[in-house]
Design a protein around this motif. Structure first.
Motif, mmCIF file in Angstrom:
data_model
loop_
_atom_site.group_PDB
_atom_site.id
_atom_site.type_symbol
_atom_site.label_atom_id
_atom_site.label_comp_id
_atom_site.label_asym_id
_atom_site.label_seq_id
_atom_site.Cartn_x
_atom_site.Cartn_y
_atom_site.Cartn_z
ATOM 1 N N ARG A 176 0.830 -1.211 0.000
ATOM 2 C CA ARG A 176 0.000 0.000 0.000
ATOM 3 C C ARG A 176 0.860 1.254 0.000
ATOM 4 O O ARG A 176 0.559 2.232 -0.687
ATOM 5 C CB ARG A 176 -0.923 0.001 1.224
ATOM 6 N N ARG A 177 1.915 1.257 0.737
ATOM 7 C CA ARG A 177 2.776 2.449 0.814
ATOM 8 C C ARG A 177 3.556 2.705 -0.476
ATOM 9 O O ARG A 177 3.904 3.839 -0.786
ATOM 10 C CB ARG A 177 3.753 2.307 1.977
ATOM 11 N N THR A 178 3.850 1.644 -1.222
ATOM 12 C CA THR A 178 4.703 1.780 -2.404
ATOM 13 C C THR A 178 3.987 1.493 -3.721
ATOM 14 O O THR A 178 4.526 1.813 -4.787
ATOM 15 C CB THR A 178 5.899 0.809 -2.312
ATOM 16 N N PHE A 179 2.816 0.869 -3.645
ATOM 17 C CA PHE A 179 2.089 0.412 -4.826
ATOM 18 C C PHE A 179 2.936 -0.539 -5.662
ATOM 19 O O PHE A 179 2.832 -0.578 -6.889
ATOM 20 C CB PHE A 179 1.580 1.566 -5.685
ATOM 21 N N THR A 180 3.800 -1.301 -5.014
ATOM 22 C CA THR A 180 4.571 -2.342 -5.694
ATOM 23 C C THR A 180 4.177 -3.686 -5.098
ATOM 24 O O THR A 180 3.732 -3.781 -3.956
ATOM 25 C CB THR A 180 6.087 -2.131 -5.533
ATOM 26 N N GLY A 181 4.356 -4.732 -5.898
ATOM 27 C CA GLY A 181 3.990 -6.072 -5.438
ATOM 28 C C GLY A 181 2.491 -6.278 -5.400
ATOM 29 O O GLY A 181 1.999 -7.172 -4.706
ATOM 30 N N CYS A 182 1.766 -5.461 -6.166
ATOM 31 C CA CYS A 182 0.304 -5.560 -6.166
ATOM 32 C C CYS A 182 -0.241 -4.909 -7.437
ATOM 33 O O CYS A 182 0.498 -4.277 -8.180
ATOM 34 C CB CYS A 182 -0.280 -4.849 -4.948
ATOM 35 N N VAL B 17 -4.022 7.254 0.621
ATOM 36 C CA VAL B 17 -4.007 5.795 0.777
ATOM 37 C C VAL B 17 -2.615 5.350 1.207
ATOM 38 O O VAL B 17 -2.459 4.557 2.143
ATOM 39 C CB VAL B 17 -4.446 5.086 -0.529
ATOM 40 N N ARG B 18 -1.599 5.844 0.532
ATOM 41 C CA ARG B 18 -0.219 5.458 0.863
ATOM 42 C C ARG B 18 0.154 5.789 2.301
ATOM 43 O O ARG B 18 0.886 5.047 2.943
ATOM 44 C CB ARG B 18 0.762 6.147 -0.076
ATOM 45 N N SER B 19 -0.321 6.903 2.798
ATOM 46 C CA SER B 19 0.084 7.336 4.139
ATOM 47 C C SER B 19 -0.921 6.957 5.228
ATOM 48 O O SER B 19 -0.709 7.294 6.399
ATOM 49 C CB SER B 19 0.294 8.856 4.148
ATOM 50 N N TYR B 20 -1.962 6.244 4.886
ATOM 51 C CA TYR B 20 -3.013 5.903 5.840
ATOM 52 C C TYR B 20 -2.432 5.172 7.052
ATOM 53 O O TYR B 20 -1.669 4.217 6.912
ATOM 54 C CB TYR B 20 -4.071 5.025 5.156
ATOM 55 N N ASP B 21 -2.813 5.639 8.251
ATOM 56 C CA ASP B 21 -2.338 4.979 9.478
ATOM 57 C C ASP B 21 -3.390 4.992 10.586
ATOM 58 O O ASP B 21 -3.060 4.894 11.761
ATOM 59 C CB ASP B 21 -1.038 5.624 9.968
ATOM 60 N N GLN B 22 -4.630 5.108 10.220
ATOM 61 C CA GLN B 22 -5.715 5.223 11.195
ATOM 62 C C GLN B 22 -6.339 3.866 11.548
ATOM 63 O O GLN B 22 -7.550 3.753 11.721
ATOM 64 C CB GLN B 22 -6.793 6.176 10.648
ATOM 65 N N PHE B 23 -5.532 2.847 11.677
ATOM 66 C CA PHE B 23 -6.030 1.517 12.010
ATOM 67 C C PHE B 23 -6.372 1.442 13.496
ATOM 68 O O PHE B 23 -5.632 1.950 14.334
ATOM 69 C CB PHE B 23 -4.990 0.452 11.658
ATOM 70 N N ASN B 24 -7.498 0.807 13.800
ATOM 71 C CA ASN B 24 -7.909 0.587 15.180
ATOM 72 C C ASN B 24 -8.774 -0.668 15.224
ATOM 73 O O ASN B 24 -9.131 -1.208 14.168
ATOM 74 C CB ASN B 24 -8.640 1.829 15.718
ATOM 75 N N PRO B 25 -9.120 -1.153 16.399
ATOM 76 C CA PRO B 25 -9.906 -2.391 16.484
ATOM 77 C C PRO B 25 -11.263 -2.322 15.778
ATOM 78 O O PRO B 25 -11.776 -3.348 15.339
ATOM 79 C CB PRO B 25 -10.075 -2.605 17.988
ATOM 80 N N ASP B 26 -11.837 -1.134 15.651
ATOM 81 C CA ASP B 26 -13.126 -1.020 14.974
ATOM 82 C C ASP B 26 -13.016 -1.194 13.463
ATOM 83 O O ASP B 26 -13.864 -1.820 12.845
ATOM 84 C CB ASP B 26 -13.785 0.337 15.271
ATOM 85 N N ASN B 27 -11.969 -0.628 12.845
ATOM 86 C CA ASN B 27 -11.860 -0.715 11.389
ATOM 87 C C ASN B 27 -10.848 -1.764 10.931
ATOM 88 O O ASN B 27 -10.708 -1.999 9.735
ATOM 89 C CB ASN B 27 -11.536 0.653 10.775
ATOM 90 N N ILE C 272 -9.381 1.040 -4.796
ATOM 91 C CA ILE C 272 -9.648 2.349 -4.212
ATOM 92 C C ILE C 272 -10.952 2.847 -4.834
ATOM 93 O O ILE C 272 -11.076 2.897 -6.058
ATOM 94 C CB ILE C 272 -8.496 3.320 -4.480
ATOM 95 N N MET C 273 -11.926 3.180 -3.970
ATOM 96 C CA MET C 273 -13.273 3.470 -4.464
ATOM 97 C C MET C 273 -13.930 4.573 -3.650
ATOM 98 O O MET C 273 -13.525 4.858 -2.523
ATOM 99 C CB MET C 273 -14.119 2.206 -4.383
ATOM 100 N N LEU C 274 -14.958 5.148 -4.224
ATOM 101 C CA LEU C 274 -15.840 6.012 -3.459
ATOM 102 C C LEU C 274 -16.681 5.114 -2.553
ATOM 103 O O LEU C 274 -17.045 4.002 -2.945
ATOM 104 C CB LEU C 274 -16.763 6.819 -4.378
ATOM 105 N N ALA C 275 -16.992 5.564 -1.354
ATOM 106 C CA ALA C 275 -17.779 4.752 -0.429
ATOM 107 C C ALA C 275 -19.098 4.319 -1.058
ATOM 108 O O ALA C 275 -19.546 3.190 -0.864
ATOM 109 C CB ALA C 275 -18.025 5.522 0.857
#
Length: 110
Positions: free
Chosen positions: A17-23, A46-56, A104-107
């Motif tokens: 996700r951070r590099t868009f390589t290997g995918c 998307v590359r810099s996303y870091d808002q992970f928590n138990p809910d998401n 990557i999509m609109l909700a």
């Protein structure tokens, strides 16, 4: 149900996700129809996303994210396929048997 190495899946997901390589990275039509500046800003978020928590991120795989960009809500998610893209991966923790697809999509397109 098979158990997989969650830490390894998370590591592979974050790296790709951070590099868009290997995918493969897929933009839905809703994202692709935005102006180029918005698309570039969304990709950067998307590359810099870091808002992970138990809910998401209940399984700790870093396989989904959601954020707002201007007036639109954006989702991104990982899918894991076999190398032929014909079935699910037999082991998403093993990059030698897994093809990662980041969508990557609109909700509203989910």
């Amino acid at each position: 149900m098979a158990e997989f190495n969650t830490a390894r899946i998370r590591e592979l997901n974050d790296r790709a996700r951070r590099t868009f390589t290997g995918c493969r990275v897929v933009l839905t039509s809703g994202i692709a129809e935005l102006d180029d500046t918005a698309v570039q800003q969304i990709l950067a978020q998307v590359r810099s996303y870091d808002q992970f928590n138990p809910d998401n991120d209940p399984y700790g795989e870093h396989d989904f994210g959601s954020f707002h960009h201007d007036a639109v809500q954006v989702f991104w998610r990982w899918d894991y396929y076999d190398l032929d893209y014909s079935m699910h991966s037999p082991d998403p923790a093993d990059e030698t048997v897994t093809a990662r697809v980041l969508t990557i999509m609109l909700a509203e397109e989910y």
